[in-house]
Design an enzyme around this catalytic site. Sequence first.
Site, PDB file in Angstrom:
ATOM      1  CG  HIS A 125      55.493  67.234  16.196  1.00  0.00           C
ATOM      2  ND1 HIS A 125      56.473  66.687  14.852  1.00  0.00           N
ATOM      3  CD2 HIS A 125      54.929  68.291  15.260  1.00  0.00           C
ATOM      4  CE1 HIS A 125      56.249  67.457  13.760  1.00  0.00           C
ATOM      5  NE2 HIS A 125      55.096  68.203  13.905  1.00  0.00           N
ATOM      6  NE  ARG A 183      62.194  66.555  20.489  1.00  0.00           N
ATOM      7  CZ  ARG A 183      62.203  66.464  19.110  1.00  0.00           C
ATOM      8  NH1 ARG A 183      63.229  67.331  18.742  1.00  0.00           N
ATOM      9  NH2 ARG A 183      61.015  65.963  18.507  1.00  0.00           N
ATOM     10  CE  LYS A 220      57.209  63.408  18.683  1.00  0.00           C
ATOM     11  NZ  LYS A 220      58.267  62.822  18.084  1.00  0.00           N
ATOM     12  CD  GLU A 279      53.543  69.168  11.061  1.00  0.00           C
ATOM     13  OE1 GLU A 279      53.722  70.019  11.919  1.00  0.00           O
ATOM     14  OE2 GLU A 279      54.668  68.633  10.413  1.00  0.00           O
ATOM     15  CE1 TYR A 301      56.574  62.873  12.721  1.00  0.00           C
ATOM     16  CE2 TYR A 301      55.134  61.552  13.918  1.00  0.00           C
ATOM     17  CZ  TYR A 301      56.059  62.555  13.913  1.00  0.00           C
ATOM     18  OH  TYR A 301      56.344  63.177  15.098  1.00  0.00           O
ATOM     19  CG  PHE A 333      62.986  56.231  11.959  1.00  0.00           C
ATOM     20  CD1 PHE A 333      61.911  56.984  12.108  1.00  0.00           C
ATOM     21  CD2 PHE A 333      64.204  56.973  11.664  1.00  0.00           C
ATOM     22  CE1 PHE A 333      61.900  58.382  11.776  1.00  0.00           C
ATOM     23  CE2 PHE A 333      64.325  58.018  11.053  1.00  0.00           C
ATOM     24  CZ  PHE A 333      63.065  58.998  11.164  1.00  0.00           C
ATOM     25  NE  ARG A 371      62.439  71.773  14.689  1.00  0.00           N
ATOM     26  CZ  ARG A 371      62.285  70.401  14.245  1.00  0.00           C
ATOM     27  NH1 ARG A 371      61.117  69.935  14.521  1.00  0.00           N
ATOM     28  NH2 ARG A 371      63.399  69.728  14.130  1.00  0.00           N
ATOM     29  CB  THR A 420      65.799  64.736  16.899  1.00  0.00           C
ATOM     30  OG1 THR A 420      65.653  65.584  15.822  1.00  0.00           O
ATOM     31  CG2 THR A 420      64.928  63.299  16.525  1.00  0.00           C
TER      32      THR A 420
END
Length: 140
Positions: free
Chosen positions: A117, A104, A11, A128, A51, A59, A87, A93
């Site tokens: 992502h 993360r 990102k 995707e 998205y 958000f 993941r 998240t």
Amino acid sequence: MSLQRTLSIIKPDGVAQGNVGDILKRFEEQEFQIKALKMLHLSPQQASGFYAVHRERSFFQDLVRYMSSGAVVVVVLEAPDAVVRLRELMGATDPRQAAEGTLRKLYATSIEKNVVHGSDSDENARREIQYFFSDSELLD
Ligand code: GDP
């Protein structure tokens, strides 16, 4: 499990912080094969379309603004059980809840600016991947 493909996006915060090389290295160390890769600056329309499942979330506007705020790197990864394994490598998240050693935990600065992502199901991975890549851009 047989080979599976998933989509990752580094990102805008990950690109701006200079994490691209480290994150691609982690993918390769974890034995994901890179099957396609491109750098893009998403328009707000492209980010909204990607998205769209989140359009009712509070958000959503912030997410679209963030995802179109700078360059991203979009990557197709292949491995056994790729969706779940990516993941796990990403972590939760919210980086405050992400496990030690996850991308993360290492690089994210907030629940929004969380660096990476990863598709959350096989079905979404297919959708995707098609959103960003034509068949001729994907390696066999
Ligand atoms: P993911 O599958 O772990 O990426 O999480 P989600 O699908 O629930 O959310 C998509 C993305 O929206 C996240 O990766 C964050 O960048 C962002 N996001 C999620 N929750 C929040 C939130 O509460 N506030 C804001 N500003 N962004 C959020």
